[in-house]
Enzyme design. Structure first.
Site, PDB file in Angstrom:
ATOM      1  N   HIS A  21       0.839  -1.201   0.000  1.00  0.00           N
ATOM      2  CA  HIS A  21       0.000   0.000   0.000  1.00  0.00           C
ATOM      3  C   HIS A  21       0.876   1.254   0.000  1.00  0.00           C
ATOM      4  O   HIS A  21       0.694   2.163  -0.825  1.00  0.00           O
ATOM      5  CB  HIS A  21      -0.910  -0.007   1.232  1.00  0.00           C
ATOM      6  CG  HIS A  21      -1.748   1.224   1.374  1.00  0.00           C
ATOM      7  ND1 HIS A  21      -3.059   1.292   0.952  1.00  0.00           N
ATOM      8  CD2 HIS A  21      -1.471   2.456   1.887  1.00  0.00           C
ATOM      9  CE1 HIS A  21      -3.544   2.495   1.199  1.00  0.00           C
ATOM     10  NE2 HIS A  21      -2.600   3.220   1.771  1.00  0.00           N
ATOM     11  N   GLU A  22       1.831   1.303   0.926  1.00  0.00           N
ATOM     12  CA  GLU A  22       2.708   2.472   1.015  1.00  0.00           C
ATOM     13  C   GLU A  22       3.636   2.565  -0.192  1.00  0.00           C
ATOM     14  O   GLU A  22       3.986   3.662  -0.638  1.00  0.00           O
ATOM     15  CB  GLU A  22       3.525   2.421   2.310  1.00  0.00           C
ATOM     16  CG  GLU A  22       2.695   2.417   3.583  1.00  0.00           C
ATOM     17  CD  GLU A  22       1.746   3.587   3.691  1.00  0.00           C
ATOM     18  OE1 GLU A  22       2.038   4.663   3.111  1.00  0.00           O
ATOM     19  OE2 GLU A  22       0.694   3.451   4.340  1.00  0.00           O
ATOM     20  N   HIS A  25       1.980   4.564  -2.902  1.00  0.00           N
ATOM     21  CA  HIS A  25       2.161   6.009  -2.717  1.00  0.00           C
ATOM     22  C   HIS A  25       3.568   6.430  -3.134  1.00  0.00           C
ATOM     23  O   HIS A  25       3.754   7.435  -3.835  1.00  0.00           O
ATOM     24  CB  HIS A  25       1.956   6.378  -1.238  1.00  0.00           C
ATOM     25  CG  HIS A  25       0.551   6.231  -0.753  1.00  0.00           C
ATOM     26  ND1 HIS A  25      -0.524   6.794  -1.404  1.00  0.00           N
ATOM     27  CD2 HIS A  25       0.051   5.620   0.358  1.00  0.00           C
ATOM     28  CE1 HIS A  25      -1.633   6.517  -0.726  1.00  0.00           C
ATOM     29  NE2 HIS A  25      -1.317   5.804   0.338  1.00  0.00           N
TER      30      HIS A  25
END
Length: 446
Positions: A21-22, A25
């Site tokens: 998920h990170e 980003h």
């Protein structure tokens, strides 16, 4: 050892999903030219870090294992503000609104892509699952009244093909959430086909938290009630039951399958039941008095039955598997959002909100069942993370996307004071949601 296994299964399920998920980003931020200062797994105080890459990004592990974050060059925070004018072009807030939207949306998108990839891999490999073949529906149930016959196999629900029992249950749950009729297409044992429709009014009153398929009279087909093993010292041994016996009748009533025999024994605690069994081609009569279980009060004969269900291998080619993975991810996402909507309107209980304890328990259970089941669980958790992060709650990715959507519509960014107030509200809502999840976990545990 069991607790350690559960904790490891939980960490292996959630840890990589947070990292990916990170990483979503991070990668999109780098692609948009934004300088990333820190990539952290966990929150709070940094306990370990190393610097890598052309920007000397700090890769860190923090004390609180609650998610993670990507800290970018950002003039709104004195700690992350550019130190000289040469870095201004790489500062987050100076990017156009579409780039900011892409950076924020990349995290949840990564979770959805992970889920699609996992499901596609499972579909390509092939998963052994119980088939959608049905046992005889109990009298008076919606399935029986609709004309469903025992031994027949469901091949589609509301036009959506199903190959396995899991897919059938998923379609029935979807119909329950939407409160619409379930039109079943079935393949009969003789090779023919027919339709059976369960009306919307029978579905609308069901509790989505329970086993909705069983409530409608839909249950797995099972083999005949054949004794596989007689446990020593039990009611079955005293009655003279032997391995290989096929139970035909109980108190004169035909025993359809192993589940019917089990249900008969459970309901007859301390009462004598006359059985007719087939042994070596001959029918014999026996009487058994099931013992009463102290904990449940149910009757047990202490015999093991051969209760195999019909299994099918659900598999697809590469392109079809990707399509199926994307479709299942979309359906799960929309189902989750509908459930959240029903909880907000009071149509569903807030008991459905689960926290880390329940997730860890399910992680352990699915890991014990097998790799395929565990990967399906990870895919579901990945979808849940993606959906939850897209909720329009300040602090979450969805809250930031809401700000930027308003900026697109109005042509100017949200005032700083409004953003600060919204952040405080968002933190409060998030803590309330976490408290509710932990409370529900503890209630289930106790």
């Amino acid at each position: 050892m069991s607790l350690l296994y559960t904790v490891l299964a939980f960490a292996l399920a959630l840890g990589p999903l947070i990292v990916l998920h990170e990483l979503g980003h991070y990668l999109v931020a780098r692609a948009c030219g934004v300088k990333v200062l820190r990539f952290s797994i966990g929150m709070g105080r940094v306990v370990w870090s190393r610097r890598f890459g052309p920007d000397q990004t700090e890769w860190a592990i923090s004390a609180l294992p609650l998610g993670g974050y990507v800290k970018m060059l950002d003039s709104r925070d004195p700690e992350t503000a550019p130190k000289d004018e040469s870095e201004l072009a790489r500062e987050f807030t100076r990017q156009n609104v579409w780039r900011r939207i892409a950076i924020v949306a990349a995290g949840p998108l990564a979770n959805f892509l992970v889920a699609i990839a996992l499901m596609a891999a499972l579909f390509m490999h092939g998963v052994e699952e119980p088939s959608a073949r049905l046992r005889t529906a109990p009298q008076g149930t919606a399935a029986q009244l609709a004309g469903v016959r025992g031994g027949d196999t469901v091949v589609a629900v509301n036009g959506n093909p199903v190959q396995s029992w899991a897919e059938l249950r998923w379609q029935i749950i979807g119909a329950t959430v939407d409160k619409r009729e379930a039109r079943l297409e079935l393949r009969a044992q003789d090779g023919g086909s027919y339709h059976a429709t369960i009306p919307a009014e029978r579905i609308a009153g069901l509790d989505v938290e329970g086993d909705v398929a069983k409530a409608l009279g839909l249950d797995l087909w099972r083999a005949r009630a054949r004794i596989e093993k007689v446990l020593p010292g039990g009611a079955g041994e005293r009655a003279g039951l032997q391995a290989g016996d096929l139970v035909l009748r109980a108190d004169g009533k035909a025993v359809e399958d192993g589940m019917a025999f089990t249900e008969t024994m459970r309901a007859a605690a301390g009462r004598t039941v006359r059985l007719e069994v087939e042994r070596a081609g001959r029918v014999q009569s026996l009487t058994v008095t099931p013992e009463r279980e102290a904990a449940s009060g149910r009757g047990v004969a202490k015999v093991l039955l051969s209760q195999p269900v019909e299994m099918v291998t659900v598999s697809s080619g590469p392109f079809e598997a990707i399509d199926k993975g994307a479709e299942r991810t979309w359906e799960t996402s929309t189902m989750t959002l509908k459930m959240i909507g029903k909880m907000i309107t009071g149509e569903a209980s807030w008991k459905n909100v689960t926290g880390p304890i329940t997730i860890a328990d399910y992680a352990g259970q699915t890991a014990r069942i097998g790799l395929a089941t565990y990967l399906q669980f990870i895919a579901f958790i990945s979808i849940s993370l993606g959906v939850m992060n897209l909720l329009p709650i300040p602090v979450l990715d969805g809250g930031h996307l809401l700000y930027y959507s308003l900026e697109v519509l109005t042509g100017r960014p949200l005032p700083a004071r409004v953003g600060e107030y919204a952040q405080r509200v968002g933190v409060g809502l998030l803590f309330m949601l976490m408290a509710l999840a932990v409370f529900n976990d503890l209630v289930r545990l106790l």
